[in-house]
Design an enzyme around this catalytic site. Structure first.
Site, PDB file in Angstrom:
ATOM      1  N   CYS A 281      73.113  16.431   5.258  1.00 52.78           N
ATOM      2  CA  CYS A 281      72.453  17.653   5.143  1.00 52.78           C
ATOM      3  C   CYS A 281      71.164  17.772   6.092  1.00 52.78           C
ATOM      4  O   CYS A 281      70.587  16.784   6.380  1.00 52.78           O
ATOM      5  CB  CYS A 281      71.676  18.146   3.646  1.00 52.78           C
ATOM      6  SG  CYS A 281      72.992  17.774   2.722  1.00 52.78           S
TER       7      CYS A 281
ATOM      8  N   ARG B 148      73.227  20.081  12.157  1.00 53.97           N
ATOM      9  CA  ARG B 148      73.789  18.891  11.174  1.00 53.97           C
ATOM     10  C   ARG B 148      74.578  19.613  10.003  1.00 53.97           C
ATOM     11  O   ARG B 148      75.109  18.996   9.054  1.00 53.97           O
ATOM     12  CB  ARG B 148      72.528  18.654  10.316  1.00 53.97           C
ATOM     13  CG  ARG B 148      71.555  17.753  11.107  1.00 53.97           C
ATOM     14  CD  ARG B 148      70.198  17.272  10.319  1.00 53.97           C
ATOM     15  NE  ARG B 148      70.441  16.007   9.326  1.00 53.97           N
ATOM     16  CZ  ARG B 148      70.551  14.804   9.616  1.00 53.97           C
ATOM     17  NH1 ARG B 148      70.260  14.383  10.836  1.00 53.97           N
ATOM     18  NH2 ARG B 148      70.876  13.929   8.868  1.00 53.97           N
TER      19      ARG B 148
ATOM     20  N   TRP C 176      74.961  20.553   3.591  1.00 52.73           N
ATOM     21  CA  TRP C 176      76.405  20.147   3.962  1.00 52.73           C
ATOM     22  C   TRP C 176      76.996  19.747   2.712  1.00 52.73           C
ATOM     23  O   TRP C 176      76.937  18.608   2.343  1.00 52.73           O
ATOM     24  CB  TRP C 176      76.291  19.282   5.214  1.00 52.73           C
ATOM     25  CG  TRP C 176      77.726  18.553   5.422  1.00 52.73           C
ATOM     26  CD1 TRP C 176      78.464  17.584   4.657  1.00 52.73           C
ATOM     27  CD2 TRP C 176      78.844  19.198   6.257  1.00 52.73           C
ATOM     28  NE1 TRP C 176      79.725  17.613   5.399  1.00 52.73           N
ATOM     29  CE2 TRP C 176      79.784  18.480   6.232  1.00 52.73           C
ATOM     30  CE3 TRP C 176      78.863  20.358   7.040  1.00 52.73           C
ATOM     31  CZ2 TRP C 176      81.070  18.626   7.012  1.00 52.73           C
ATOM     32  CZ3 TRP C 176      79.978  20.546   7.992  1.00 52.73           C
ATOM     33  CH2 TRP C 176      81.187  19.674   8.005  1.00 52.73           C
TER      34      TRP C 176
ATOM     35  N   ASN D 226      69.250  14.763   0.680  1.00 45.04           N
ATOM     36  CA  ASN D 226      70.332  14.576   1.534  1.00 45.04           C
ATOM     37  C   ASN D 226      70.932  13.107   1.137  1.00 45.04           C
ATOM     38  O   ASN D 226      70.621  12.301   1.105  1.00 45.04           O
ATOM     39  CB  ASN D 226      69.784  14.529   2.971  1.00 45.04           C
ATOM     40  CG  ASN D 226      70.776  14.032   4.111  1.00 45.04           C
ATOM     41  OD1 ASN D 226      72.198  14.430   3.695  1.00 45.04           O
ATOM     42  ND2 ASN D 226      70.371  13.453   5.220  1.00 45.04           N
ATOM     43  N   GLY D 227      72.306  13.115   0.779  1.00 42.29           N
ATOM     44  CA  GLY D 227      72.872  11.904   0.450  1.00 42.29           C
ATOM     45  C   GLY D 227      73.807  12.026  -0.667  1.00 42.29           C
ATOM     46  O   GLY D 227      74.273  13.349  -1.199  1.00 42.29           O
TER      47      GLY D 227
ATOM     48  N   GLU E 129      97.033   8.534  19.689  1.00 45.21           N
ATOM     49  CA  GLU E 129      95.620   8.962  19.347  1.00 45.21           C
ATOM     50  C   GLU E 129      94.559   8.729  20.620  1.00 45.21           C
ATOM     51  O   GLU E 129      93.858   9.727  21.343  1.00 45.21           O
ATOM     52  CB  GLU E 129      95.110   8.535  18.113  1.00 45.21           C
ATOM     53  CG  GLU E 129      93.411   8.684  18.083  1.00 45.21           C
ATOM     54  CD  GLU E 129      93.195  10.343  17.996  1.00 45.21           C
ATOM     55  OE1 GLU E 129      93.970  10.877  17.904  1.00 45.21           O
ATOM     56  OE2 GLU E 129      91.806  10.456  18.142  1.00 45.21           O
TER      57      GLU E 129
ATOM     58  N   LYS F 236      92.774  11.421  23.064  1.00 39.93           N
ATOM     59  CA  LYS F 236      91.240  11.228  23.263  1.00 39.93           C
ATOM     60  C   LYS F 236      90.983  11.528  24.752  1.00 39.93           C
ATOM     61  O   LYS F 236      90.197  12.175  25.280  1.00 39.93           O
ATOM     62  CB  LYS F 236      90.741  10.088  22.681  1.00 39.93           C
ATOM     63  CG  LYS F 236      90.436  10.195  21.487  1.00 39.93           C
ATOM     64  CD  LYS F 236      89.296  11.322  20.815  1.00 39.93           C
ATOM     65  CE  LYS F 236      89.450  12.182  20.328  1.00 39.93           C
ATOM     66  NZ  LYS F 236      90.529  12.463  19.262  1.00 39.93           N
TER      67      LYS F 236
ATOM     68  N   GLU G  12      91.886  15.014  26.240  1.00 39.20           N
ATOM     69  CA  GLU G  12      91.196  16.196  25.945  1.00 39.20           C
ATOM     70  C   GLU G  12      89.573  16.288  26.330  1.00 39.20           C
ATOM     71  O   GLU G  12      88.929  17.312  26.523  1.00 39.20           O
ATOM     72  CB  GLU G  12      91.032  16.562  24.499  1.00 39.20           C
ATOM     73  CG  GLU G  12      90.590  15.529  23.355  1.00 39.20           C
ATOM     74  CD  GLU G  12      90.510  15.803  21.950  1.00 39.20           C
ATOM     75  OE1 GLU G  12      90.413  17.329  21.817  1.00 39.20           O
ATOM     76  OE2 GLU G  12      90.619  14.860  21.168  1.00 39.20           O
TER      77      GLU G  12
ATOM     78  N   HIS H  34     113.740   2.804  27.429  1.00 42.98           N
ATOM     79  CA  HIS H  34     114.577   3.959  27.165  1.00 42.98           C
ATOM     80  C   HIS H  34     114.031   4.979  28.093  1.00 42.98           C
ATOM     81  O   HIS H  34     114.222   6.245  27.915  1.00 42.98           O
ATOM     82  CB  HIS H  34     114.524   4.346  25.686  1.00 42.98           C
ATOM     83  CG  HIS H  34     115.171   3.330  24.899  1.00 42.98           C
ATOM     84  ND1 HIS H  34     116.441   2.891  24.967  1.00 42.98           N
ATOM     85  CD2 HIS H  34     114.430   2.407  23.928  1.00 42.98           C
ATOM     86  CE1 HIS H  34     116.492   1.868  23.915  1.00 42.98           C
ATOM     87  NE2 HIS H  34     115.419   1.408  23.442  1.00 42.98           N
TER      88      HIS H  34
ATOM     89  N   LYS I  93      86.448  23.568  18.594  1.00 37.49           N
ATOM     90  CA  LYS I  93      86.576  22.602  17.362  1.00 37.49           C
ATOM     91  C   LYS I  93      87.539  22.927  16.249  1.00 37.49           C
ATOM     92  O   LYS I  93      87.852  21.846  15.815  1.00 37.49           O
ATOM     93  CB  LYS I  93      84.925  22.635  16.900  1.00 37.49           C
ATOM     94  CG  LYS I  93      84.807  21.328  15.818  1.00 37.49           C
ATOM     95  CD  LYS I  93      85.186  20.170  16.461  1.00 37.49           C
ATOM     96  CE  LYS I  93      85.092  19.079  15.349  1.00 37.49           C
ATOM     97  NZ  LYS I  93      85.578  17.694  15.612  1.00 37.49           N
TER      98      LYS I  93
HETATM   99  C1  AGP Z   1      91.209  15.836  18.060  1.00 38.15           C
HETATM  100  O1  AGP Z   1      90.195  15.102  18.979  1.00 38.15           O
HETATM  101  C2  AGP Z   1      91.220  17.460  18.353  1.00 38.15           C
HETATM  102  N1  AGP Z   1      89.950  18.200  18.365  1.00 38.15           N
HETATM  103  C3  AGP Z   1      92.139  18.197  17.637  1.00 38.15           C
HETATM  104  O2  AGP Z   1      93.462  17.442  17.829  1.00 38.15           O
HETATM  105  C4  AGP Z   1      91.725  18.312  15.959  1.00 38.15           C
HETATM  106  O3  AGP Z   1      92.194  16.948  15.506  1.00 38.15           O
HETATM  107  C5  AGP Z   1      93.086  19.208  15.357  1.00 38.15           C
HETATM  108  O4  AGP Z   1      92.830  20.548  15.799  1.00 38.15           O
HETATM  109  C6  AGP Z   1      92.811  19.158  13.891  1.00 38.15           C
HETATM  110  O5  AGP Z   1      91.749  19.778  13.392  1.00 38.15           O
HETATM  111  P1  AGP Z   1      91.523  19.535  11.886  1.00 38.15           P
HETATM  112  O6  AGP Z   1      91.193  18.047  11.459  1.00 38.15           O
HETATM  113  O7  AGP Z   1      90.042  20.232  11.721  1.00 38.15           O
HETATM  114  O8  AGP Z   1      92.310  20.211  11.004  1.00 38.15           O
END
Ligand code: AGP
Length: 607
Positions: free
Chosen positions: A2, A27, A71, A97-98, A480, A484, A487, A503, A602
């Site tokens: 928070c 935050r 939060w 906060n915590g 993963e 990373k 993106e 393969h 996001k």
């Molecule tokens: C991951 O770095 C991306 N931002 C994206 O793949 C994300 O993980 C995906 O959109 C799922 O989001 P969520 O965990 O909020 O559901």
């Protein structure tokens, strides 16, 4: 995580507090609140704009006050649960906060003594405890000290009372607190951001510190010593830098928060010495979980990949068959679901539409619906029957970093929780929970290698294609790691099972096509080494992620990035942090905005 902010001085507090809160909105917030003497408390769901509207151009001349952006961790994000929280007499006001781990037992004991609680929060127990101490000895400072001695968990606190309107007591344990020292006025906040406009002279409290702050004084003490020395520092950050904790990007700040995030995910959830996981959010379905004979994990992007790690963990420790499905595919299939099927949604935001719709499809078919979610009170969290919150704090960077690691930690806890109710031995449980407990320190060690990782990315800065390979627990890591890089740097990268090279993918390999090979010292090490040799004999450059002490790998790979030794099932957490840093450095060397990559959002709340 928070936002907290307090002012005591010779100016009107309201505009200072409201402006400070708006600078803390990064935050995370789901509700906001304020207390000022002679004005009282105003709280509201939503952000600072709603609070400002509620306060209006108040005639309050109060020259002190405490303010909060919440939060949520315990209790829905609504007006009742927003901070500040008061005692029964509305004379003591607390902002927090915590996470207070033992709040339930404190609340039960206080309710037995007649205290009336109005919220679902852990924080409210603090204000009633102070009231209880004030009954015995009407010394405000001593009442706070007595209260702090009973708390277990983390806190950054702001406490004031009607009887001491210009005095604010603050305390730090695990959540940051900084005091801003002005001329005839002082400020207290969770970070320098809201203070910098007023003063750059700051005192950063340490864990265990308590400070008594008035407009013209501040005294720092501990629970046992009435005064200790805490020197002030001058902070030259601008407001933008301060909100990123001094880091250039939120992505780096959030990667660096990983040790604390793992501690928050584990806090109060491991029973030492017994190898047991305590997951309050699953208690209501504990009996039903015993009859579950199949688990389907659904998610998108990084959440899907953490689900793949969860598959190995829960099958290996939990003793239940697991499938992991892309949420965007699952919802269009005709999945066969029985009443003994559980469907677990993994989602940082709790608002990803594909994941939400997959969950709704599973619910329509009668499955037990569970969640691993970071955003308390989010749509997915509210539509599950039970679940486990990450407590990772808001994740601002579009690329998921700390939250994804937190998801794997929570899935590890779920594996332990399920397994110890099935055939997992106490010995294995203890070994695994000890390994979990050592993670924050091991991740901290990985974070110290950020410069070495940066140096390797510079060697490959002109590459246009990367392959990521791994086996078993390192296979989801490869997926993963590739995501990373894609993106945040817009460069093509592909994650693949190392065993699949023959393969097809091997045809791509040449000296211009580097491969990141995740090859910790685990049960498939030799096999992965063979795959690496298949690549290097075709002149493909290999960057290996290997276990400290492995010297053999240096004879095979072109570059080696090391992770500390840990339990095989937990190597993904360490190797993913390396690959997050690799992607960060690779992209920032290109001058890209890693916090807001092009074309991405996001939270994907559309299909
Ligand atoms: C991951 O770095 C991306 N931002 C994206 O793949 C994300 O993980 C995906 O959109 C799922 O989001 P969520 O965990 O909020 O559901």
């Amino acid at each position: 995580m928070c936002g907290i902010f307090a002012y005591t001085g010779d100016k009107k507090a309201a505009p200072i507090l409201l402006e400070g809160l708006s600078l803390l909105e990064y935050r995370g917030y789901d509700s906001a609140g304020i207390y000022m003497p002679d004005f009282g408390v105003v709280k509201t769901p939503g952000a600072v704009a709603e609070l400002t509207k509620r306060i209006g151009d108040t005639a309050s001349d109060a020259q002190s006050g405490i303010a909060h952006l919440r939060w949520a961790t315990h209790g829905e994000p609504n007006e009742v649960n927003a901070h500040p929280h008061a005692d029964c007499n509305n004379t003591v006001f607390v902002i927090h906060n915590g996470i207070i781990e033992n709040f339930r037992e404190l609340r039960e004991s206080l309710e037995k003594r007649g205290h009336k609680f109005v919220s679902e929060t852990d924080t409210e127990a603090i204000s009633h405890l102070i009231e209880e101490f004030l009954k015995k000895d009407n010394d405000f400072e001593e009442a706070v000290i007595g209260t702090l001695q009973l708390l277990r968990g983390t806190y950054g606190l702001l406490i004031t009372s009607t009887k001491h309107p210009n005095t604010i007591i603050t305390a730090r344990m695990g959540s940051p607190v900084v005091i801003g020292l002005g001329e005839g006025e002082n400020f207290i906040a969770s970070d320098p951001t809201p203070i910098l406009k007023h003063t750059k002279k700051m005192v950063f409290l340490s864990d265990g510190d308590v400070a008594i702050v008035t407009p013209t004084s501040h005294r720092v003490r501990t629970l046992t010593e009435r005064e200790i020395a805490r020197p002030s520092e001058t902070i030259e950050w601008d407001v933008a830098e301060a909100s990123r904790g001094g880091y250039e990007h939120f992505m780096m700040k959030e990667i660096m928060e990983t040790p604390e995030v793992i501690e928050n995910a584990l806090r109060g959830r491991l029973i030492p010495g017994e190898g047991l996981a305590k997951l309050g959010g699953l208690e209501s379905v504990k009996e039903r979980l015993k009859s579950i004979d199949r688990l389907i994990i659904v998610g998108c992007g990084s959440a899907y990949y953490s689900g793949l790690v969860g598959e190995y963990l829960i099958e290996g420790f939990g003793g239940i068959p697991v499938e992991v499905e892309l949420a965007s595919e699952f919802r269009y299939r005709k999945p066969i679901i029985s009443p003994n099927t559980a469907v677990l949604a993994v989602s940082q935001s709790g608002e990803t539409l594909d994941t939400l719709e997959a969950l709704r499809e599973a619910k329509r078919q009668g499955a037990l619906i569970l969640g691993v979610v970071n955003a308390v009170g989010s749509t997915i969290a509210r539509e599950t029957e039970a679940g486990v919150y990450n407590h990772a704090g808001p994740e601002i960077g579009v690329a998921s970093t700390k939250a994804m690691i937190s998801q794997i930690v929570v899935l590890s806890l779920i594996a332990l929780f399920l397994g110890r109710d099935r055939n997992l031995s106490e010995k294995t449980g203890v070994e695994f929970s000890d390994a979990l407990r050592s993670l924050p320190e091991l991740v901290s060690k990985v974070l110290t290698t950020t410069d070495a990782i940066k140096a390797v990315t510079e060697k490959y800065k002109n590459a246009r294609d990367f392959l990521y390979i791994g086996r078993k627990f390192s296979f989801p890591v490869a997926l993963e790691g590739a995501l990373k890089l894609k993106e945040v740097s817009y460069v093509h990268a592909e994650g693949y099972g190392a065993g699949e090279m023959k393969h097809g993918p091997l045809a791509m390999i040449d000296e211009h096509f580097p491969t990141l090979a995740i090859v910790p010292n685990d049960s498939v090490y030799e096999k992965t080494i063979s795959n690496i040799i298949e690549i290097t004999t075709r002149k493909g450059p290999v960057i290996a992620i290997a276990t400290e002490g492995d010297t053999e790998i240096t004879k095979i790979a072109n570059d080696v990035l090391y992770i500390p030794k840990t339990h095989e099932a937990l190597t993904p957490i360490l190797s993913i942090v390396v690959l997050q840093l690799f992607a960060y450095h690779f992209a920032t060397e290109k001058g890209l905005n890693v916090d807001r990559p092009r074309n991405l959002a996001k939270s994907v709340t559309v299909e």
